[in-house]
Motif scaffolding. Structure first.
Motif, PDB file in Angstrom:
ATOM      1  N   UNK A   1      16.852  16.072   8.043  1.00 43.61           N
ATOM      2  CA  UNK A   1      17.820  15.257   8.218  1.00 43.61           C
ATOM      3  C   UNK A   1      18.661  14.932   6.915  1.00 43.61           C
ATOM      4  N   UNK A   2      17.836  14.785   5.884  1.00 40.37           N
ATOM      5  CA  UNK A   2      18.662  14.620   4.559  1.00 40.37           C
ATOM      6  C   UNK A   2      18.491  15.687   3.275  1.00 40.37           C
ATOM      7  N   UNK A   3      17.480  16.534   3.658  1.00 35.98           N
ATOM      8  CA  UNK A   3      17.243  17.703   2.867  1.00 35.98           C
ATOM      9  C   UNK A   3      16.116  17.216   1.582  1.00 35.98           C
ATOM     10  N   UNK A   4      15.998  18.147   0.741  1.00 35.48           N
ATOM     11  CA  UNK A   4      14.806  18.098  -0.035  1.00 35.48           C
ATOM     12  C   UNK A   4      15.098  16.667  -1.279  1.00 35.48           C
ATOM     13  N   UNK A   5      14.257  15.823  -1.155  1.00 34.68           N
ATOM     14  CA  UNK A   5      14.419  14.870  -2.017  1.00 34.68           C
ATOM     15  C   UNK A   5      14.209  15.181  -3.746  1.00 34.68           C
ATOM     16  N   UNK A   6      14.950  14.422  -4.462  1.00 40.02           N
ATOM     17  CA  UNK A   6      14.940  14.892  -5.916  1.00 40.02           C
ATOM     18  C   UNK A   6      13.600  13.969  -6.377  1.00 40.02           C
ATOM     19  N   UNK A   7      13.062  12.807  -5.954  1.00 42.09           N
ATOM     20  CA  UNK A   7      12.019  12.131  -6.255  1.00 42.09           C
ATOM     21  C   UNK A   7      11.302  11.629  -4.987  1.00 42.09           C
ATOM     22  N   UNK A   8      10.119  11.783  -4.716  1.00 45.68           N
ATOM     23  CA  UNK A   8       9.256  11.190  -3.962  1.00 45.68           C
ATOM     24  C   UNK A   8       8.193  10.156  -4.510  1.00 45.68           C
ATOM     25  N   UNK A   9       8.322   8.877  -4.168  1.00 48.57           N
ATOM     26  CA  UNK A   9       7.300   7.916  -4.460  1.00 48.57           C
ATOM     27  C   UNK A   9       6.214   7.522  -3.527  1.00 48.57           C
ATOM     28  N   UNK A  10       5.109   7.695  -3.617  1.00 54.36           N
ATOM     29  CA  UNK A  10       3.974   7.154  -2.774  1.00 54.36           C
ATOM     30  C   UNK A  10       3.592   5.988  -3.228  1.00 54.36           C
ATOM     31  N   UNK A  11       4.251   4.760  -2.643  1.00 56.39           N
ATOM     32  CA  UNK A  11       4.264   3.522  -3.066  1.00 56.39           C
ATOM     33  C   UNK A  11       3.386   2.575  -2.055  1.00 56.39           C
ATOM     34  N   UNK A  12       3.091   3.251  -0.885  1.00 57.74           N
ATOM     35  CA  UNK A  12       2.458   2.563   0.280  1.00 57.74           C
ATOM     36  C   UNK A  12       1.031   2.205  -0.315  1.00 57.74           C
ATOM     37  N   UNK A  13       0.443   1.048  -0.070  1.00 60.92           N
ATOM     38  CA  UNK A  13      -1.385   0.776  -0.554  1.00 60.92           C
ATOM     39  C   UNK A  13      -1.621  -0.306  -0.087  1.00 60.92           C
ATOM     40  N   UNK A  14      -2.988  -0.155  -0.015  1.00 66.46           N
ATOM     41  CA  UNK A  14      -4.012  -1.289   0.625  1.00 66.46           C
ATOM     42  C   UNK A  14      -4.910  -1.750  -0.632  1.00 66.46           C
ATOM     43  N   UNK A  15      -4.970  -3.202  -0.564  1.00 64.84           N
ATOM     44  CA  UNK A  15      -5.710  -3.953  -1.647  1.00 64.84           C
ATOM     45  C   UNK A  15      -6.451  -5.096  -0.793  1.00 64.84           C
ATOM     46  N   UNK A  16      -7.826  -4.778  -0.637  1.00 61.40           N
ATOM     47  CA  UNK A  16      -8.633  -5.585   0.209  1.00 61.40           C
ATOM     48  C   UNK A  16     -10.071  -5.742  -0.631  1.00 61.40           C
ATOM     49  N   UNK A  17     -10.503  -6.838  -0.888  1.00 57.92           N
ATOM     50  CA  UNK A  17     -11.970  -6.984  -1.318  1.00 57.92           C
ATOM     51  C   UNK A  17     -12.931  -6.651  -0.366  1.00 57.92           C
ATOM     52  N   UNK A  18     -14.271  -6.120  -1.314  1.00 54.00           N
ATOM     53  CA  UNK A  18     -14.935  -5.786  -0.348  1.00 54.00           C
ATOM     54  C   UNK A  18     -16.593  -6.073  -0.774  1.00 54.00           C
ATOM     55  N   UNK A  19     -17.311  -6.165  -0.205  1.00 54.51           N
ATOM     56  CA  UNK A  19     -18.867  -6.489  -0.311  1.00 54.51           C
ATOM     57  C   UNK A  19     -19.538  -5.391   0.368  1.00 54.51           C
ATOM     58  N   UNK A  20     -20.214  -4.748  -0.435  1.00 55.60           N
ATOM     59  CA  UNK A  20     -21.240  -3.078  -0.121  1.00 55.60           C
ATOM     60  C   UNK A  20     -22.305  -3.813   0.854  1.00 55.60           C
ATOM     61  N   UNK A  21     -22.838  -5.189   0.842  1.00 58.61           N
ATOM     62  CA  UNK A  21     -23.639  -5.330   1.674  1.00 58.61           C
ATOM     63  C   UNK A  21     -23.275  -5.536   3.181  1.00 58.61           C
ATOM     64  N   UNK A  22     -22.033  -5.925   3.328  1.00 56.60           N
ATOM     65  CA  UNK A  22     -21.518  -6.178   4.627  1.00 56.60           C
ATOM     66  C   UNK A  22     -20.969  -4.782   5.397  1.00 56.60           C
ATOM     67  N   UNK A  23     -21.435  -4.597   6.487  1.00 51.53           N
ATOM     68  CA  UNK A  23     -21.422  -3.299   7.310  1.00 51.53           C
ATOM     69  C   UNK A  23     -19.574  -3.028   7.381  1.00 51.53           C
ATOM     70  N   UNK A  24     -19.096  -4.277   7.828  1.00 50.54           N
ATOM     71  CA  UNK A  24     -17.463  -3.824   8.107  1.00 50.54           C
ATOM     72  C   UNK A  24     -16.777  -3.713   6.928  1.00 50.54           C
TER      73      UNK A  24
END
Length: 272
Positions: A86-109
């Motif tokens: 629809x728009x052609x080849x971008x000049x710049x591609x920015x992978x900005x999506x992200x997830x930041x959640x704390x974790x505790x390895x002792x917890x299965x979930x």
């Protein structure tokens, strides 16, 4: 990387940005729009993003919104393919999506939280780039931008999934940069420090050198335009991180004893 400010809208350069419904991604979208770019913006919450785009007064020639879940490989690949069609080849591609959640390895979930974090922050980043690599190489120009984090430089208690995923972003982008050397396609790795976004607003610890999203976007835009391969923004956080990297493990561990941890899932808003 040139910026076209005259002629038809169709002649202007194009930037493809994931995670554009809020935070860093949205700030980068606004900064590139100010520089005269056409926009291809991706979000899972596409209705929220479309409402924001409409509020800016941008028509379909200037900006198109693509619905995709970056954590689902086929979803983000399809969005990239639609952009090409629809728009052609971008000049710049920015992978900005992200997830930041704390974790505790002792917890299965929290193992499931870790898997989702890697799916979005790592596989999703590679899948964001995938549709455009061959087309950029064939054209002989392009910029692929991975958003890592200063948290990639040293692990933080309670941040195992996030720190590990962002360290993987740095290593992956370095590998990709080597693969694309002499192709004309640059790979830029950005490591934000603390930026005032939904990812950080509920943090329970001090955030030195906190930047507004607009301030980060200004510095990121300049870095990407220069084609710099790796940069921590702001630079002061880069100095702090390097000093921490040099710190002996016993001293580093003692320094972080008792430090407040990132919210685990259900304790605070943590997606962007």
């Amino acid at each position: 990387m040139t910026v076209a400010r005259s002629g038809s809208v169709a002649d202007r350069p194009l930037v493809f940005i994931t995670g554009a419904s809020s935070g860093i991604g949205q700030a980068l979208a606004l900064r590139y729009a100010q520089a005269g770019y056409r926009l291809a913006l991706v979000a899972r919450r596409s209705e929220v993003l479309q409402a924001w785009v409409n509020a800016q007064g941008w028509d379909d020639q200037r900006c198109r919104v693509y619905l995709a879940d970056v954590a689902e490989t086929d979803s983000i690949v399809a969005a990239g393919q639609r952009c090409l069609a629809e728009q052609g080849v971008p000049d710049v591609v920015i992978a900005s999506a992200g997830l930041s959640i704390g974790m505790d390895t002792a917890e299965r979930e929290d193992l499931d939280v870790m898997a989702r974090t890697f799916a979005l922050n790592n596989t999703g980043l590679a899948a964001t780039f995938h549709p455009f690599v061959k087309a950029m190489v064939a054209r002989g120009t392009g910029r692929l931008v991975g958003i890592a984090s200063v948290a990639a430089i040293r692990g933080l208690p309670g941040h195992g999934a996030y720190c590990a995923s962002k360290a993987a972003v740095v290593a992956y982008c370095e590998s990709l940069r080597g693969e694309l050397r002499r192709s004309g396609v640059d790979v830029v790795t950005l490591l934000p420090g603390y930026v005032d976004t939904p990812l950080t607003q509920q943090n329970r610890y001090a955030m030195p050198f906190l930047l507004s999203p607009a301030a980060f976007a200004d510095r990121a835009f300049a870095t990407i335009r220069a084609g710099t391969s790796y940069r921590v923004i702001p630079w002061q956080m880069g100095v702090v991180a390097k000093l921490l990297r040099l710190m002996p493990n016993p001293l580093y561990d003692r320094l972080l004893t008792g430090r407040a941890r990132k919210h685990r899932e259900g304790e605070g808003r943590s997606t962007g």
